[in-house]
Scaffold this motif. Structure first.
Motif, mmCIF file in Angstrom:
data_model
loop_
_atom_site.group_PDB
_atom_site.id
_atom_site.type_symbol
_atom_site.label_atom_id
_atom_site.label_comp_id
_atom_site.label_asym_id
_atom_site.label_seq_id
_atom_site.Cartn_x
_atom_site.Cartn_y
_atom_site.Cartn_z
ATOM 1 N N UNK A 67 0.786 -1.153 -0.042
ATOM 2 C CA UNK A 67 0.076 0.132 0.205
ATOM 3 C C UNK A 67 0.978 1.251 -0.023
ATOM 4 N N UNK A 68 0.182 2.260 -0.105
ATOM 5 C CA UNK A 68 0.882 3.489 -0.223
ATOM 6 C C UNK A 68 1.082 3.833 1.137
ATOM 7 N N UNK A 69 2.666 4.401 1.604
ATOM 8 C CA UNK A 69 3.043 4.472 3.001
ATOM 9 C C UNK A 69 2.011 5.610 3.791
ATOM 10 N N UNK A 70 1.464 6.443 3.168
ATOM 11 C CA UNK A 70 0.779 7.286 3.635
ATOM 12 C C UNK A 70 -0.829 7.090 4.051
ATOM 13 N N UNK A 71 -1.418 5.803 3.562
ATOM 14 C CA UNK A 71 -2.633 5.418 3.870
ATOM 15 C C UNK A 71 -2.681 4.656 5.073
ATOM 16 N N UNK A 72 -3.297 5.224 5.946
ATOM 17 C CA UNK A 72 -3.468 4.944 7.258
ATOM 18 C C UNK A 72 -4.638 3.829 7.735
ATOM 19 N N UNK A 73 -5.525 3.842 6.639
ATOM 20 C CA UNK A 73 -6.469 2.858 6.718
ATOM 21 C C UNK A 73 -6.403 1.500 6.560
ATOM 22 N N UNK A 74 -5.895 1.252 5.403
ATOM 23 C CA UNK A 74 -5.672 -0.138 4.981
ATOM 24 C C UNK A 74 -4.157 -0.750 5.021
ATOM 25 N N UNK A 75 -3.879 -1.876 5.037
ATOM 26 C CA UNK A 75 -2.691 -2.370 4.686
ATOM 27 C C UNK A 75 -2.634 -3.379 3.646
ATOM 28 N N UNK A 116 18.510 12.114 -6.399
ATOM 29 C CA UNK A 116 18.699 10.816 -7.450
ATOM 30 C C UNK A 116 17.939 10.593 -8.492
ATOM 31 N N UNK A 117 18.243 10.518 -9.666
ATOM 32 C CA UNK A 117 17.467 9.342 -10.414
ATOM 33 C C UNK A 117 17.357 8.516 -9.832
ATOM 34 N N UNK A 118 15.997 7.466 -10.224
ATOM 35 C CA UNK A 118 15.861 6.205 -9.557
ATOM 36 C C UNK A 118 15.596 5.219 -10.575
ATOM 37 N N UNK A 119 16.208 4.224 -10.757
ATOM 38 C CA UNK A 119 16.137 3.211 -11.625
ATOM 39 C C UNK A 119 15.489 2.217 -11.003
ATOM 40 N N UNK A 120 14.360 1.467 -10.864
ATOM 41 C CA UNK A 120 13.491 0.504 -10.231
ATOM 42 C C UNK A 120 13.598 -0.564 -11.155
ATOM 43 N N UNK A 121 14.232 -1.662 -10.797
ATOM 44 C CA UNK A 121 14.109 -3.044 -11.657
ATOM 45 C C UNK A 121 13.423 -4.038 -11.147
ATOM 46 N N UNK A 122 12.355 -4.538 -11.763
ATOM 47 C CA UNK A 122 11.617 -5.773 -10.962
ATOM 48 C C UNK A 122 11.292 -6.820 -11.923
ATOM 49 N N UNK A 123 11.198 -7.791 -11.342
ATOM 50 C CA UNK A 123 10.771 -9.081 -12.236
ATOM 51 C C UNK A 123 9.732 -9.848 -11.630
ATOM 52 N N UNK A 129 7.305 -5.372 -3.652
ATOM 53 C CA UNK A 129 7.903 -4.527 -2.493
ATOM 54 C C UNK A 129 8.351 -3.329 -3.235
ATOM 55 N N UNK A 130 8.073 -3.125 -4.312
ATOM 56 C CA UNK A 130 8.817 -1.836 -5.009
ATOM 57 C C UNK A 130 7.733 -0.955 -5.309
ATOM 58 N N UNK A 131 6.367 -1.477 -5.526
ATOM 59 C CA UNK A 131 5.299 -0.479 -5.736
ATOM 60 C C UNK A 131 5.042 0.541 -4.663
ATOM 61 N N UNK A 132 5.140 0.224 -3.477
ATOM 62 C CA UNK A 132 5.151 1.350 -2.155
ATOM 63 C C UNK A 132 6.247 2.473 -2.318
ATOM 64 N N UNK A 133 7.232 2.101 -3.176
ATOM 65 C CA UNK A 133 8.273 3.195 -3.588
ATOM 66 C C UNK A 133 7.900 4.033 -4.440
ATOM 67 N N UNK A 134 7.139 3.460 -5.389
ATOM 68 C CA UNK A 134 6.574 4.425 -6.600
ATOM 69 C C UNK A 134 5.520 5.463 -6.038
#
Ligand SMILES: Cc1cc2nc3c(=O)[nH]c(=O)nc-3n(C[C@H](O)[C@H](O)[C@H](O)COP(=O)(O)OP(=O)(O)OC[C@H]3O[C@@H](n4cnc5c(N)ncnc54)[C@H](O)[C@@H]3O)c2cc1C
Ligand code: FES
Length: 282
Positions: A67-75, A116-123, A129-134
């Motif tokens: 989830x979005x780290x700012x969302x305090x309602x649901x996990x 920084x420029x951020x490069x997110x590489x996922x497979x 685990x990376x979507x909450x970074x986005x």
């Protein structure tokens, strides 16, 4: 990044399934809410951390928080139905109960990579685990440079959150590169290996950082490619997966060299794991 304090090694806290979304034939998302309203209000996590989800009477598994780290309602948890516990979790419906301990582990070092420029590489489901970074970056866009999102899947139908990738691709200073080894009708992205795309990523290596999660072979190739382009190895981070039991550094199930993935990871710097990754199946 300093990890928010988790709910320790005590018994799981009861949580209710608020909603269930089928993302693909085998992947589903459960939005959970702790039954104790005060515990839910106090619950905080850092992108990259995970919870232990307990399917009552069956067992407990580590699952990243999406989830979005700012969302305090649901996990939020996005899960592939694979074995005994995850298949059982897949049968849960809104209103059902599950146990939850967490958050655990060290998340992505988002404070250290500001500017920084951020490069997110996922497979595959490494995108979880990376979507909450986005979500985190998009809410604080002025604190980061370019955002490059690279995701690979085996088959086009395995790509979850397709609308989100399409939406992110239209944002300024954001590049989205997606590959499927096997395409499908109306597949708008690359057909082939995700490793084909690394050379297309647009970033300034002198002020970039990379975060990766997925099959270890893919992460090795991605690291080689990014380092060859001049990315400093001090700004290359990986999230690792190992079988877990206690999640608090006591049982040793998740040992990776001299570290425990639950306590010292799951996010590690390249320097911490590069020698281990050099040995397949370590
Ligand atoms: C830090 C961390 C975060 C994770 N985040 C997520 C997540 O967000 N979503 C998600 O779906 N999964 C995630 N996982 C993996 C998840 O924990 C496992 O899939 C789960 O424990 C499998 O349990 P099970 O009882 O369903 O399967 P089991 O009955 O234990 O195993 C069934 C089969 O799957 C294989 N298997 C078990 N674990 C894994 C694994 N980690 N990778 C590949 N094969 C495995 C087993 O060898 C066996 O063949 C994460 C793991 C870690 C360590
Ligand atoms: S899961 Fe027990 S030490 Fe990590």
């Amino acid at each position: 990044m300093k990890a928010p304090q988790g709910m320790d090694a005590g018994p799981p806290h009861a949580a209710t399934v608020v909603s269930r979304t089928q993302e693909s034939p085998t992947i589903f998302t459960l939005q959970l809410r702790l039954n104790d309203a005060a515990a839910q209000a106090a619950y905080q996590f850092a992108p990259g951390q995970f919870n232990m989800l307990y399917l009552y009477g069956v067992g407990e598994v580590p699952i990243s928080i999406t989830s979005d780290p700012g969302d305090r309602n649901d996990i939020g948890h996005t899960i592939r139905a694979l074995g005994r516990v995850t298949r059982g979790l897949s049968d849960l419906q809104p209103g059902d109960q599950v146990g939850l301990r967490g958050p655990f582990g060290r998340g992505w070092p988002l404070q250290e990579v500001g500017g920084c420029d951020l490069v997110l590489v996922t497979g595959g489901l490494g995108c979880a685990p990376v979507v909450s970074v986005i979500h985190y970056i998009l809410k604080r866009r002025d604190r980061f440079g370019k955002l490059v999102i690279i995701q690979g899947v085996k088959h086009a139908e395995d790509l979850i959150w397709r609308e989100q990738y399409e939406r992110w691709a239209k944002l300024p200073d954001t590049q989205v590169l997606v590959a499927a080894s096997e395409g499908a009708a109306l597949w708008p992205w690359h057909v082939g290996r995700v490793t084909d795309l690394f050379g297309l990523a647009q970033f300034n290596p002198a002020r970039a950082a990379a975060m990766m999660c997925g099959p270890e072979g893919m992460m090795r190739v991605a690291a080689d490619s990014l380092l060859a382009r001049g990315l400093p190895d001090s700004r290359l981070y990986l999230s690792m997966e190992r079988n877990m039991q206690c999640a608090v550094g006591l049982c040793g199930h998740c040992q990776l060299g001299g570290s425990f993935v639950c306590r010292d990871g799951p996010v590690f710097s390249w320097g911490q794991v590069k020698d281990l990754l050099a040995h397949r199946g370590f």
